[in-house]
Design a protein around this motif. Structure first.
Motif, PDB file in Angstrom:
ATOM      1  N   VAL A 161      42.776  32.813  27.352  1.00  0.00           N
ATOM      2  CA  VAL A 161      41.399  33.246  27.568  1.00  0.00           C
ATOM      3  C   VAL A 161      41.315  34.756  27.341  1.00  0.00           C
ATOM      4  CG1 VAL A 161      39.543  33.406  29.261  1.00  0.00           C
ATOM      5  CG2 VAL A 161      41.028  31.382  29.206  1.00  0.00           C
ATOM      6  N   LEU A 162      42.307  35.465  27.837  1.00  0.00           N
ATOM      7  CA  LEU A 162      42.424  36.906  27.613  1.00  0.00           C
ATOM      8  C   LEU A 162      43.885  37.211  27.340  1.00  0.00           C
ATOM      9  CD1 LEU A 162      40.291  38.119  30.653  1.00  0.00           C
ATOM     10  CD2 LEU A 162      39.607  38.237  28.250  1.00  0.00           C
ATOM     11  N   ARG A 163      44.126  38.250  26.546  1.00  0.00           N
ATOM     12  CA  ARG A 163      45.499  38.576  26.184  1.00  0.00           C
ATOM     13  C   ARG A 163      45.911  39.920  26.764  1.00  0.00           C
ATOM     14  NH1 ARG A 163      47.337  35.066  22.449  1.00  0.00           N
ATOM     15  NH2 ARG A 163      49.114  36.401  21.987  1.00  0.00           N
ATOM     16  N   LYS A 164      47.195  40.071  26.961  1.00  0.00           N
ATOM     17  CA  LYS A 164      47.743  41.353  27.403  1.00  0.00           C
ATOM     18  C   LYS A 164      47.251  42.471  26.497  1.00  0.00           C
ATOM     19  CE  LYS A 164      52.118  43.727  28.264  1.00  0.00           C
ATOM     20  NZ  LYS A 164      53.529  43.562  28.647  1.00  0.00           N
ATOM     21  N   GLY A 165      46.776  43.547  27.082  1.00  0.00           N
ATOM     22  CA  GLY A 165      46.281  44.671  26.300  1.00  0.00           C
ATOM     23  C   GLY A 165      44.769  44.657  26.112  1.00  0.00           C
ATOM     24  N   ASP A 166      44.144  43.487  26.245  1.00  0.00           N
ATOM     25  CA  ASP A 166      42.684  43.409  26.160  1.00  0.00           C
ATOM     26  C   ASP A 166      42.040  44.311  27.211  1.00  0.00           C
ATOM     27  OD1 ASP A 166      42.980  41.553  24.188  1.00  0.00           O
ATOM     28  OD2 ASP A 166      42.199  39.844  25.311  1.00  0.00           O
ATOM     29  N   GLU A 167      40.825  44.768  26.889  1.00  0.00           N
ATOM     30  CA  GLU A 167      40.065  45.550  27.865  1.00  0.00           C
ATOM     31  C   GLU A 167      38.659  44.983  27.958  1.00  0.00           C
ATOM     32  OE1 GLU A 167      40.269  49.768  27.662  1.00  0.00           O
ATOM     33  OE2 GLU A 167      42.349  49.786  26.977  1.00  0.00           O
ATOM     34  N   PRO A 168      38.515  43.849  28.603  1.00  0.00           N
ATOM     35  CA  PRO A 168      37.227  43.157  28.634  1.00  0.00           C
ATOM     36  C   PRO A 168      36.191  43.936  29.435  1.00  0.00           C
ATOM     37  CG  PRO A 168      38.726  42.161  30.198  1.00  0.00           C
ATOM     38  CD  PRO A 168      39.524  43.196  29.448  1.00  0.00           C
ATOM     39  N   SER A 169      34.915  43.672  29.124  1.00  0.00           N
ATOM     40  CA  SER A 169      33.853  44.304  29.896  1.00  0.00           C
ATOM     41  C   SER A 169      33.090  43.264  30.721  1.00  0.00           C
ATOM     42  CB  SER A 169      32.886  45.034  28.960  1.00  0.00           C
ATOM     43  OG  SER A 169      32.366  44.119  28.022  1.00  0.00           O
ATOM     44  N   SER A 170      33.704  42.078  30.797  1.00  0.00           N
ATOM     45  CA  SER A 170      33.150  41.072  31.696  1.00  0.00           C
ATOM     46  C   SER A 170      34.300  40.389  32.427  1.00  0.00           C
ATOM     47  CB  SER A 170      32.344  40.036  30.910  1.00  0.00           C
ATOM     48  OG  SER A 170      33.166  39.390  29.968  1.00  0.00           O
ATOM     49  N   CYS A 171      33.945  39.663  33.488  1.00  0.00           N
ATOM     50  CA  CYS A 171      34.955  38.940  34.255  1.00  0.00           C
ATOM     51  C   CYS A 171      34.832  37.450  33.982  1.00  0.00           C
ATOM     52  CB  CYS A 171      34.767  39.179  35.756  1.00  0.00           C
ATOM     53  SG  CYS A 171      35.222  40.829  36.299  1.00  0.00           S
ATOM     54  N   CYS A 172      35.940  36.743  34.210  1.00  0.00           N
ATOM     55  CA  CYS A 172      35.998  35.289  34.056  1.00  0.00           C
ATOM     56  C   CYS A 172      35.782  34.621  35.390  1.00  0.00           C
ATOM     57  CB  CYS A 172      37.392  34.877  33.617  1.00  0.00           C
ATOM     58  SG  CYS A 172      37.667  34.945  31.898  1.00  0.00           S
ATOM     59  N   LEU A 173      34.685  33.943  35.561  1.00  0.00           N
ATOM     60  CA  LEU A 173      34.523  33.095  36.742  1.00  0.00           C
ATOM     61  C   LEU A 173      34.928  31.682  36.334  1.00  0.00           C
ATOM     62  CD1 LEU A 173      33.434  32.203  39.511  1.00  0.00           C
ATOM     63  CD2 LEU A 173      31.137  32.255  38.535  1.00  0.00           C
ATOM     64  N   LEU A 174      35.956  31.170  36.959  1.00  0.00           N
ATOM     65  CA  LEU A 174      36.469  29.852  36.577  1.00  0.00           C
ATOM     66  C   LEU A 174      35.552  28.758  37.139  1.00  0.00           C
ATOM     67  CD1 LEU A 174      38.544  27.989  35.319  1.00  0.00           C
ATOM     68  CD2 LEU A 174      40.014  28.364  37.299  1.00  0.00           C
ATOM     69  N   LEU A 175      35.064  27.906  36.264  1.00  0.00           N
ATOM     70  CA  LEU A 175      34.143  26.847  36.689  1.00  0.00           C
ATOM     71  C   LEU A 175      34.846  25.495  36.802  1.00  0.00           C
ATOM     72  CD1 LEU A 175      30.961  27.699  34.566  1.00  0.00           C
ATOM     73  CD2 LEU A 175      31.567  28.445  36.884  1.00  0.00           C
ATOM     74  N   GLN A 176      35.754  25.235  35.871  1.00  0.00           N
ATOM     75  CA  GLN A 176      36.400  23.921  35.869  1.00  0.00           C
ATOM     76  C   GLN A 176      37.795  24.040  35.270  1.00  0.00           C
ATOM     77  OE1 GLN A 176      34.318  20.113  34.250  1.00  0.00           O
ATOM     78  NE2 GLN A 176      33.697  20.750  36.301  1.00  0.00           N
TER      79      GLN A 176
END
Lengths: 263, 263
Positions: A44-59
């Motif tokens: 879903v995200l990789r080491k080194g990424d700098e996302p500007s949103s968070c992952c809310l796990l739904l399922q």
DNA sequence: CGTTCTATTGACTCGATTCAAACTAAGTGG
DNA sequence: CCACTTAGTTTGAATCGAGTCAATAGAACG
């Protein structure tokens, strides 16, 4: 998936660790997000990424996985926000990986900024969410460090079960297990072969069944005992079948189901 | 111990992970505290305690120790605030134990509240301090889970060395080791006997010396290599002898000392 | 100057890994 | 819908890293 599902997940999770006011819940309904689907072992995200949103796990289940060793350092259930810390420090130092099919809601960092500035209570709840995570990591160090492999596996299953139940899932002590035995092994720091032997042992003891991607716990008490599982560290306000220290036991013994072994 | 020592420690630590303004430093000087002394293996705080102040470590080493298993889940060096999280959630789920003689400053929770409300920058620095801790825990899980005992011990020594150097200590790659080999074993989740054999191995390889409560690293590169040590996870702005990914290498190779083996 | 804590050493044991092979379930494309 | 392919599970045998036990040596401390 019905509208407001992301809201429900997050609200359930926050409610499991802190009391929320109607105003707080109202703030949560304003969450904006986009939905993402992932398949097993996908990043879903990789080491080194700098996302500007968070992952809310739904399922489904997510995990942080160290790329170099393959070691899994933590596992998440619906309602969790594995990368909440990226709000403060965006850079990732591991892969966020799907354990089986997964649905997530990507929620902008700004949302979490906003709700913590608009409600002291929500701000504290989010901080507690982070601290529950830290406590969980510490507990997992104790596991890897001091328990044998049977107890480790049992402990992981206990933890997942209680966390699912805290957000209203696995009510009947049945939990989806879309992950492989090798995934379990990576989390428990044992070899896949040994993981398989441990699971067979748990089956032989009639503590659980594991078939068609579902774990059915047939003897919760035995599992808890084998794991020496004490869920205090999860920071949950209530855990069915357990009393929080210092609080008045309010759960009747009947709440802990007695299972019949059905072959 | 000179006046303002506690200020220096905290300022050095915060500076190691974030840039502070003169105003921020001014705020830090207003810190009030009381000094506490502890002897080896003494509990500074106990599981279940709900302190209203934090421990700023001034001298020596502290660790969190799981009371049931004796497992050490993290180690702290001067400048660290092991119980910073008690500002949000006071209840402790482990013993905070001295590894050798220790001097701490007890700083009221209110101080940390105040500085984070008065400086956005300091607030973020404190959050980063907490996140460095989380990253460290994750890294330690990877260690216990994926490295053999030699690498684990080497890794712990590498980490302590780099963290000491980040706050201006152990400049010459000599570090006090007032803790016992059994303490080291508890941190690395190996038996004391085995810990001893590992240390002898490291001595035989001429990676380090350990005598009269002092570790002298005689071959830093070898130790780093044995440990597969990559200090990124510590969140430090600079680490001598290492480049941060994405930043321009600003440290000359001479910064990494070449040691002669002096028997 | 003895007492206590810590470090060291050897012998034995055991839990867990590795390797290899067989078996089963789950997709995938013809 | 079957044949083929791939991913996951299961089994046994050999091996090894690390733990345990027990005894000794050495350092630190009152």
């Amino acid at each position: 998936m019905q509208k407001g599902f992301a809201f429900t997940r997050l609200a359930d999770r926050l409610t499991s660790i802190a009391e929320l006011s109607d105003g707080d819940l109202e703030l949560l309904t304003r969450m904006s997000y986009t939905i993402g689907h992932f398949t097993s072992h996908e990043c879903v995200l990789r080491k080194g990424d700098e996302p500007s949103s968070c992952c809310l796990l739904l399922q489904g289940y997510l995990c942080w996985k160290d790329p170099a060793s393959g070691q899994i350092t933590s596992i998440y259930v619906p309602g969790d926000v594995p990368d909440l810390h990226t709000v403060t420090a965006p850079q990732l130092d591991a892969h966020l990986t799907a354990l089986g099919p997964v649905v997530v809601a990507f929620v902008p960092h700004a949302f979490f900024h906003d709700i913590s500035s608009q409600s002291v209570n929500l701000g504290r709840a989010l901080r507690r969410l982070g601290m529950a995570e830290t406590a969980s990591l510490r507990n997992w160090i104790v596991n890897l460090g001091s328990r044998d492999s049977l107890a480790r596996v049992a402990h992981l299953i206990c933890e997942i079960t209680v966390r699912l139940r805290a957000v209203g899932l696995a009510q009947d002590y049945q939990l989806p297990s879309p992950f492989t035995q090798s995934d379990l092994a990576s989390a428990c720091a044992i070899s896949p072969v040994h993981a398989n032997r441990i699971i067979q042992d748990l089956r032989r003891r009639r503590a659980l069944q594991w078939q068609s991607r579902t774990i059915t716990i047939t003897d919760w008490r035995m599992l808890v005992h084998l794991a020496r599982f004490e869920p205090d560290y999860l920071g949950l306000r209530q855990v069915a079948g357990f009393q929080r220290p210092g609080s008045i036991p309010s759960i009747s013994p009947a709440e802990t189901p007695t299972f019949s072994v059905t072959p």
